[in-house]
Structure formats: C-alpha cells, structure tokens
Design an enzyme around this catalytic site. Structure first.
Site, mmCIF file in Angstrom:
data_model
loop_
_atom_site.group_PDB
_atom_site.id
_atom_site.type_symbol
_atom_site.label_atom_id
_atom_site.label_comp_id
_atom_site.label_asym_id
_atom_site.label_seq_id
_atom_site.Cartn_x
_atom_site.Cartn_y
_atom_site.Cartn_z
ATOM 1 N N SER A 95 -11.202 1.013 2.497
ATOM 2 C CA SER A 95 -10.463 0.444 3.629
ATOM 3 C C SER A 95 -9.777 1.552 4.418
ATOM 4 C CB SER A 95 -9.418 -0.552 3.122
ATOM 5 O OG SER A 95 -10.030 -1.666 2.526
ATOM 6 N N ARG A 124 0.815 -1.225 0.000
ATOM 7 C CA ARG A 124 0.000 0.000 0.000
ATOM 8 C C ARG A 124 0.845 1.271 0.000
ATOM 9 N NH1 ARG A 124 -2.266 -3.390 -1.572
ATOM 10 N NH2 ARG A 124 -4.215 -4.379 -0.949
ATOM 11 N N GLU A 161 -4.833 3.903 6.151
ATOM 12 C CA GLU A 161 -4.704 3.737 4.710
ATOM 13 C C GLU A 161 -5.346 4.928 3.998
ATOM 14 O OE1 GLU A 161 -6.322 0.603 1.359
ATOM 15 O OE2 GLU A 161 -5.371 -0.230 3.153
#
Length: 308
Positions: A229, A180, A299
């Site tokens: 998310s 990520r 995130e």
C-alpha cells in the site's frame, strides 16, 4: 555508479569485538521488493542483539542510521544512503515460538510466519498478519494492519535497543500506536516482540487465514515488483478510491505504473528507477489533491538521496 567514501576500516578498528558483517557501498536494490535503489555507504548485518548493541554503542554519533527488513514497504533512492543501513537477518532475528497464549518473535520474522506459528498453536487473533508481506519490525514501527486487524490489537511487549546500546521494553500503551504509526523514538531499533492470541479451533483459524490469502490474491498485485500500500487511508476515505477517481489507474512515469488491479499499489514494470516510482507517487498525490482536495500521505518509507 554512485559510491561513498569507504569508512568500514575505521569502524572495524573502533569495534574490535564486532561479530557481524560490515560491507561498503553495497547495492540495496536486491533487498527491496521494488528492486530499485543505490548503495548503502555501510551495510551492517548484526550477528545477534548483543552484537547490534555493541555496534550502536561504538558507532560515531554523527553517522545517520537506517534499518531495513525485507524491504516490502520501502523505496531506496537512486543516489544511495549515506551513513549506515542495518539489516536484521532472519538467522539472528527471525525465531518465532509459541508458549501458552503468547507468541514470541524476532523482528526479522516474516509477519506471515508469525501467523503460521500462532495457527499451529491454535491461537486466533494473529490471522491478519498472514496478509502482510513484511516483518515484525515494520509491523511494530507502523502498527501494520490488514483485514480488520492491527498490531496494536495483539501486542504485549516490544524490545528495542537505543543508540547507546541500551535495551528498552515497551508495553502496548508505551508504543503509542495510531493509524499506521507508533510513537516510539524512531532511533530505537526493535529486536523482538511478544503477542497474545486467543485459543480457538484450528479449523476456524485456518479458515480465516484462507480468507486473508484469497483477498490478497484477488485484490492485490502480489506477483509484481511492488511496495504494498502506497498511501495511508485518509479519515473516512479509501486511498485507492481517491486515486481511481483522480484518473490515475494504470498511469505511468518511466518504468513505474499505478497498478491496474489496485490503485493504491505502485509497480516496477521492469526497468523503473527509484525516481520513476517516487515521481509517480508524487504526481498521483498532486492529482488526488486537485481532484478531491485531500492530501494523501505516503505509507511507503523512502530513504536515501536522489541521484544527481
């Protein structure tokens, strides 16, 4: 309502050949999936990559710059964003085309659209993008992934413009992808990318895309005002399981709530502020840390200043 000094006249005077749109104190909430947030001091929508390069070359170095796409993984704080917010619009940066086994996409193209173009060209490997509600720009910046695939698996080249208006090209290794995240200078603005697919049967590709879509619809609150998310999965753990174990499923702060359907999604139930959402996220982090000893990492990107 929060307002910033209007600096657009000075910017326009310094950039007589600018073709894009400059707006002062433009509210950013409509550009985010959470539908919250204050204004951008300046919102710039470039006409094309050359216009973006021209703008960056002539922009005063002291002004902070932020880039947004469709705002699917973003919290804009209630106090707004000082400096310049650049929004890459689909008209100028959203083209997607396939040639052989290569799919070329502008960074304002929706991930889902890129998956569809690849499927129409009978190219497999990009199906996971069908389940990501963002743009290619965000996918490059954060190595977006879902359903067993990641951006690093398919990227051939990314093109970006720096603060001096110069263009740079990055191959897959240059991107320094990790979970990520990418290692490219955050000041660079991605404008386009090329991906490689694998020739396959249309039936197999469409079947995989249907699986991805079914998973989203049954496991995620995709019809809510959400940001996708919220937290990264810690090594060896699932963020949602940690949030659930900490007793946070359905937990609320103001108009913000941890989704009952998926504990790693925060939702705006209708009247949340950005502060409600961020406070909820930080409270969840505290409870998970107390419960498991694990510090969850955001995130979702957060920009701007809190309302005074």
């Amino acid at each position: 309502m929060v307002t910033f000094p209007d600096i657009t006249p000075e910017l326009k005077a310094a950039m007589p050949e600018l073709r894009g749109r400059l707006l002062a104190n433009e509210i950013l909430a409509p550009f985010t999936w959470f539908r919250v947030g204050g204004p951008a001091q300046v919102l710039f929508t470039p006409a094309d990559a050359d216009d973006l390069a021209y703008f960056l070359k002539h922009l005063p170095a002291e002004l902070p710059v932020y880039v947004i796409g469709v705002g699917s993984n973003l919290i804009v704080r209630d106090g707004g964003v000082p400096g310049v917010v650049i929004r890459l619009a689909p008209r100028a940066f959203g083209e997607v085309k396939a040639d052989g086994d290569i799919v070329t996409a502008g960074t304002a193209a929706l991930d889902k659209r890129v998956a569809e173009v690849a499927a129409s060209a009978n190219l497999a490997g990009l199906e996971f993008l069908f389940g990501i509600p963002g743009t290619i720009g965000g996918a490059l910046r954060m190595n977006a992934g879902a359903n067993g695939g990641e951006t690093k698996d398919i990227l051939v080249e990314a093109i970006a413009i720096d603060c001096r208006g110069e263009t740079h090209r990055f191959n897959n290794a240059d991107m320094k992808f990790t979970y990520r995240a990418s290692g490219v200078d955050p000041a660079l603005i991605f404008t386009a990318a090329r991906f490689r697919g694998t020739p396959s049967s249309p039936e197999a590709i469409r079947s995989r895309m249907a699986e991805v879509q079914a998973h989203r619809e049954t496991a995620q609150p995709i019809r809510e005002k959400t940001g996708g998310s919220t937290f990264k999965n810690p090594p060896g753990h699932s963020a949602w399981k940690l949030v659930d174990a900490a007793g946070c499923r359905g937990f609320k702060v103001g108009g913000a709530q941890v989704s009952e359907m998926h504990c790693n999604f925060l939702i705006n139930t209708g009247n949340a502020t950005a502060d409600d959402i961020e406070t909820l996220g930080e409270t969840v982090r505290e409870r998970v840390k107390a419960s498991s000893g694990i510090a969850l990492q955001w995130e979702i990107k957060r920009i701007g200043i809190k309302a005074s």
